[in-house]
Design a protein around this motif. Structure first.
Motif, PDB file in Angstrom:
ATOM      1  N   GLU A 360       0.856  -1.201   0.000  1.00 20.28           N
ATOM      2  CA  GLU A 360       0.000   0.000   0.000  1.00 20.28           C
ATOM      3  C   GLU A 360       0.886   1.244   0.000  1.00 20.28           C
ATOM      4  O   GLU A 360       0.634   2.196  -0.754  1.00 20.28           O
ATOM      5  CB  GLU A 360      -0.868  -0.049   1.278  1.00 20.28           C
ATOM      6  CG  GLU A 360      -2.127   0.761   1.188  1.00 20.28           C
ATOM      7  CD  GLU A 360      -2.929   0.679   2.489  1.00 20.28           C
ATOM      8  OE1 GLU A 360      -2.901  -0.374   3.184  1.00 20.28           O
ATOM      9  OE2 GLU A 360      -3.569   1.693   2.823  1.00 20.28           O
ATOM     10  N   LEU A 364       1.334   4.280  -2.927  1.00 23.17           N
ATOM     11  CA  LEU A 364       1.223   5.720  -2.655  1.00 23.17           C
ATOM     12  C   LEU A 364       2.471   6.466  -3.135  1.00 23.17           C
ATOM     13  O   LEU A 364       2.383   7.552  -3.703  1.00 23.17           O
ATOM     14  CB  LEU A 364       1.047   5.958  -1.146  1.00 23.17           C
ATOM     15  CG  LEU A 364      -0.303   5.533  -0.564  1.00 23.17           C
ATOM     16  CD1 LEU A 364      -0.284   5.619   0.948  1.00 23.17           C
ATOM     17  CD2 LEU A 364      -1.409   6.439  -1.124  1.00 23.17           C
ATOM     18  N   ASP A 367       2.419   6.865  -6.810  1.00 20.38           N
ATOM     19  CA  ASP A 367       1.516   7.951  -7.214  1.00 20.38           C
ATOM     20  C   ASP A 367       2.225   9.303  -7.157  1.00 20.38           C
ATOM     21  O   ASP A 367       1.839  10.255  -7.817  1.00 20.38           O
ATOM     22  CB  ASP A 367       0.285   7.992  -6.289  1.00 20.38           C
ATOM     23  CG  ASP A 367      -0.630   6.809  -6.558  1.00 20.38           C
ATOM     24  OD1 ASP A 367      -0.439   6.149  -7.603  1.00 20.38           O
ATOM     25  OD2 ASP A 367      -1.509   6.529  -5.717  1.00 20.38           O
ATOM     26  N   ARG A 368       3.252   9.358  -6.307  1.00 18.32           N
ATOM     27  CA  ARG A 368       4.014  10.615  -6.178  1.00 18.32           C
ATOM     28  C   ARG A 368       5.255  10.609  -7.085  1.00 18.32           C
ATOM     29  O   ARG A 368       6.178  11.378  -6.888  1.00 18.32           O
ATOM     30  CB  ARG A 368       4.450  10.797  -4.735  1.00 18.32           C
ATOM     31  CG  ARG A 368       3.306  10.888  -3.740  1.00 18.32           C
ATOM     32  CD  ARG A 368       3.860  11.010  -2.338  1.00 18.32           C
ATOM     33  NE  ARG A 368       4.711  12.187  -2.202  1.00 18.32           N
ATOM     34  CZ  ARG A 368       4.303  13.392  -1.833  1.00 18.32           C
ATOM     35  NH1 ARG A 368       3.033  13.571  -1.538  1.00 18.32           N
ATOM     36  NH2 ARG A 368       5.135  14.388  -1.743  1.00 18.32           N
ATOM     37  N   VAL A 491       2.127   4.711   5.805  1.00 19.82           N
ATOM     38  CA  VAL A 491       1.039   4.903   4.850  1.00 19.82           C
ATOM     39  C   VAL A 491       0.246   6.167   5.222  1.00 19.82           C
ATOM     40  O   VAL A 491      -0.027   7.026   4.370  1.00 19.82           O
ATOM     41  CB  VAL A 491       0.109   3.662   4.844  1.00 19.82           C
ATOM     42  CG1 VAL A 491      -1.209   3.953   4.131  1.00 19.82           C
ATOM     43  CG2 VAL A 491       0.815   2.477   4.191  1.00 19.82           C
ATOM     44  N   GLN A 492      -0.094   6.277   6.505  1.00 18.84           N
ATOM     45  CA  GLN A 492      -0.875   7.449   6.952  1.00 18.84           C
ATOM     46  C   GLN A 492      -0.120   8.737   6.674  1.00 18.84           C
ATOM     47  O   GLN A 492      -0.681   9.718   6.196  1.00 18.84           O
ATOM     48  CB  GLN A 492      -1.170   7.345   8.467  1.00 18.84           C
ATOM     49  CG  GLN A 492      -2.172   6.257   8.839  1.00 18.84           C
ATOM     50  CD  GLN A 492      -3.388   6.239   7.899  1.00 18.84           C
ATOM     51  OE1 GLN A 492      -3.909   7.283   7.508  1.00 18.84           O
ATOM     52  NE2 GLN A 492      -3.805   5.050   7.501  1.00 18.84           N
ATOM     53  N   LYS A 495      -0.058   9.608   2.977  1.00 23.01           N
ATOM     54  CA  LYS A 495      -1.411  10.024   2.532  1.00 23.01           C
ATOM     55  C   LYS A 495      -1.673  11.492   2.841  1.00 23.01           C
ATOM     56  O   LYS A 495      -2.386  12.167   2.102  1.00 23.01           O
ATOM     57  CB  LYS A 495      -2.464   9.179   3.256  1.00 23.01           C
ATOM     58  CG  LYS A 495      -2.815   7.893   2.516  1.00 23.01           C
ATOM     59  CD  LYS A 495      -3.981   7.202   3.191  1.00 23.01           C
ATOM     60  CE  LYS A 495      -4.292   5.893   2.498  1.00 23.01           C
ATOM     61  NZ  LYS A 495      -5.110   5.012   3.339  1.00 23.01           N
ATOM     62  N   THR A 496      -1.113  11.943   3.964  1.00 19.44           N
ATOM     63  CA  THR A 496      -1.432  13.316   4.371  1.00 19.44           C
ATOM     64  C   THR A 496      -0.552  14.359   3.679  1.00 19.44           C
ATOM     65  O   THR A 496      -0.785  15.553   3.816  1.00 19.44           O
ATOM     66  CB  THR A 496      -1.236  13.482   5.895  1.00 19.44           C
ATOM     67  OG1 THR A 496       0.112  13.104   6.198  1.00 19.44           O
ATOM     68  CG2 THR A 496      -2.214  12.643   6.682  1.00 19.44           C
TER      69      THR A 496
END
Ligand code: NAP
Length: 497
Positions: A360, A364, A367-368, A491-492, A495-496
C-alpha cells in the motif's frame, strides 16, 4: 493391467517434471505445485492396481496410511504459520528419507528370510509374498541361482547394493532432518562442535559403510540391523554441530539425499515413478544446496564440517556509537520526497505480516512519482524464496522485484533504502570484519544508499546472532516498532502529504 500401471507411473513422472519446471518461476509456481500434486495422485491411484499388491488386508492398510498421513498433512499444512515453514519442510523431508529407509528395511529383511533356504522353500516363500504361482516362483528362484547364502545373492547384487545405499542415505536424511527440525523449532539448542566430533563422525560413517558391505556378504539380520542404526546415528551426529545460520543449506542437502534414496529404492521396487521423482528431487536439491552455499559464500564442506553459524565467535561487545531513532512520520516524509526508494524485506516482515501495508505504501509512493524497487537477498527470511512468496501474496508485480546481483550496484544511486525486518542480509560485517561468523557472505549494499531507514522492534540481532554496525551508521535512522504497525504509520503519513 501391469501396462496401465506402468503407463500411469510414466504419466506421474512427466507431471513431476512439469511441476518442477513450473516451480522455477514465481509466476508459474502455483501451477507447478498443482501439476506435481496431480502426479502424486496418479502414482498413488496406480499403486492400488499394482499386480504385486494383493489381499484385502493390504488395501485396508494403504487406505489407513493415506487417511492418517493425508489428514495430518492437510491439517498441519493449513495451520502452519509462514514463519514456521522451514521446520515443516525439514519434517516432511525427514519423512521422505524415513519412508525410503523403511522400504529398504522391508525389502532387505524380507530377502534375508530367503537366505539359506533350499530352492523349494524359497520358491514357496516368494510365491506367498509376491502373490505369484509356485511355478513362476520356482522359475524365478532357479534363475537367481538356487540356494542363497547371502543378502547379495538372495535379492540380486545390483538391487542389494542400491537398496543398501538407499537405506544409508535415507536413514541419514531421516534422523538428520529431524535434528534440523528440532533446532529450527527451538527444541534443540546445542550446536557446537565438541573436540574430536569430526573423528567420531568419520568413524561412525566408516562403520556404517563396513556393516553395509558386511550385510551384502552375509545373511545376518543383526549385521543389517546395526547398519541401519549406524545410519540413523550418523544423521544425528552430522546435523547436531551445524549452526542455525547454515540450517537452510543443510535442509536442502538432506532434501537432495532424500531424493537420491527414493530413486535407489525405486530401483529396488522396480518402480519407474519413484526412480524419476527421486532423481528429479535429488538433482534439484543438489542445485539448490549449491546455490544457497554460494549465496552465503561458503563451500559446502565448510558448512558441514566447520561448525559455522553456531554463534560461537559472536562478539560480546556491541558496535560503538548510538543508534539514531526517528519517528515513522519523519521516515515517511523522507520517502515521499525521494527520487528512488529500495525496499529490503527480511524475516521480520514475515513475522509482522507487513507485506500488504508495505505494498500500500509503495503504491502511494508511486503515485508521487517515486521509483520504488524491492531487493531480495537469496537467504532473506527462513526459506528459499520466502520474501518472493510474501510479496507475490501482497500483489507486488514481479518486475519490481530484483535479485541481489541485479540491484546491488543501484544502492549508491538511491536516496532511501528501507530495511524492514532484515538484519543479517544487510550486515556490513560480512564485507569488512574478517572475525565475524558471517564474513564472506554477499550482502545487499544498503549502507551505500544516501539514507537508510531500518524498521525493527528493538535492538535484537538477526538469525546469526551477530551485531549489525549498519544500525549505528551516520546515514542510518531506526524506526522502532512492529513492522506492520510502522508500515501502517508510514502509509498514513504519505497520505497526508
Ligand atoms: P534476520 O537476520 O533473522 O533478522 C530479522 C530481524 O527482524 C531481526 O533483527 C528482528 O529484530 C526483526 N524482526 C523480528 N520480528 C519483527 C517484527 N514483528 N517487526 C519488525 N521487525 C522484526 O533476517 P534476514 O536479514 O532476513 O536474514 C535471514 C537469516 O536467516 C540469515 O542469517 C539466513 O542465513 C538465515 N536463514 C535463512 C533461511 C532461508 O532459506 N532463507 C533459512 C533459515 C535461516 P527485532 O527483534 O529487533 O525486531
Amino acid at each position: 493391467m501391469n501396462t496401465i500401471v506402468q503407463l500411469s507411473y510414466f504419466l506421474a513422472a512427466v507431471l513431476f517434471i512439469l511441476g518442477l519446471k513450473g516451480m522455477s518461476s514465481p509466476r508459474t509456481a502455483r501451477k507447478g505445485i498443482v501439476w506435481a500434486g496431480a502426479g502424486m495422485v496418479v502414482a498413488t491411484i496406480a499403486t492400488f492396481f499394482h499386480p504385486e499388491i494383493h489381499g484385502f488386508g493390504n488395501y485396508v492398510l494403504i487406505v489407513i496410511a493415506i487417511a492418517v498421513a493425508g489428514g495430518l498433512a492437510w491439517y498441519s499444512g493449513k495451520k502452519v504459520p509462514m514463519t514456521d515453514m522451514p521446520q515443516m519442510v525439514a519434517l516432511y523431508n525427514g519423512m521422505g528419507g524415513g519412508a525410503a529407509a523403511a522400504i529398504a528395511a522391508v525389502e532387505l529383511f524380507r530377502a534375508l528370510g530367503r537366505v539359506g533356504l533350499d530352492t523349494q522353500a524359497q520358491a514357496q516363500q516368494l510365491a506367498d509374498q509376491a502373490g505369484i504361482t509356485l511355478k513362476a516362483a520356482e522359475a524365478a528362484v532357479s534363475a537367481e541361482g538356487g540356494v542363497t547364502t547371502s543378502l547379495g545373492s538372495a535379492i540380486g547384487g545390483d538391487v542389494a547394493i542400491l537398496g543398501l545405499l538407499g537405506a544409508l542415505i535415507g536413514t541419514v536424511a531421516f534422523s538428520g532432518s529431524l535434528v534440523a527440525w528440532a533446532k529450527l523449532d527451538g527444541r534443540l539448542k546445542r550446536n557446537s562442535l565438541v573436540p574430536g566430533q569430526q573423528v567420531v563422525n568419520i568413524v561412525v560413517f566408516a562403520a556404517a559403510v563396513i556393516f553395509g558391505i558386511w550385510s551384502f556378504y552375509t545373511g545376518s539380520a543383526l549385521v543389517l540391523l546395526i547398519f541401519f542404526l549406524l545410519g540413523l546415528l550418523f544423521g544425528v551426529l552430522m546435523a547436531v554441530p551445524i549452526g542455525g545460520a547454515d540450517m537452510p543449506v543443510v535442509i536442502s542437502l538432506f532434501n537432495a539425499l532424500t531424493g537420491l534414496a527414493v530413486a535407489f529404492e525405486g530401483y529396488v521396487l522396480g518402480n519407474p515413478a519413484m526412480i524419476i521423482a527421486g532423481t528429479v528431487v535429488g538433482s534439484a536439491g543438489s542445485l539448490l544446496t549449491q546455490l544457497m552455499a554460494k549465496a552465503m559464500n561458503r563451500p559446502l564442506s565448510n558448512v558441514l564440517f566447520s561448525g559455522f553459524g553456531t554463534g560461537a565467535s559472536t562478539s560480546e561487545e556491541g558496535p560503538e556509537g548510538e543508534m539514531k531513532e526517528v519517528q515513522a512520520e519523519d521516515a515517511g516524509i523522507m520517502m515521499a520526497y525521494a527520487n528512488q526508494v529500495i525496499i529490503v524485506p527480511g524475516y521480520g516482515m514475515a513475522v509482522a505480516q507487513a507485506q500488504h501495508k508495505i505494498w500500500e505504501l509503495v503504491e502511494l509512493l508511486q503515485d508521487r512519482d517515486v521509483t520504488v524497487k524491492f531487493a531480495i537477498h537469496p537467504v532473506a527470511g527462513r526459506m528459499p524464496g520466502h520474501m518472493n512468496v510474501l510479496l507475490a501474496e501482497a500483489g507486488v508485480p514481479y518486475d519490481m522485484i530484483y535479485d541481489m546481483e541485479e540491484i546491488n550496484a543501484e544502492f549508491e544511486r538511491t536516496d532511501v533504502a528501507v530495511v524492514i525486518g532484515a538484519n543479517d542480509v544487510v550486515n556490513p560485517a560480512a564485507k569488512t570484519d574478517e572475525s565475524s561468523p558471517i564474513y564472506g557472505m554477499p550482502i545487499l549494499n544498503v549502507d551505500e544508499a544516501e539514507n537508510v531507514i531500518v524498521i525493527k522492534r528493538g535492538r535484537g540481532t538477526g538469525f546469526s546472532g551477530v551485531e549489525n554496525k549498519l544500525f549505528y551508521a551516520d546515514n542510518c535512522s531506526m524506526v522502532f516498532g512492529d513492522g506492520q504497525k510502522v508500515a501502517g504509520a508510514l502509509v498514513q503519513t504519505v497520505k497526508t502529504l
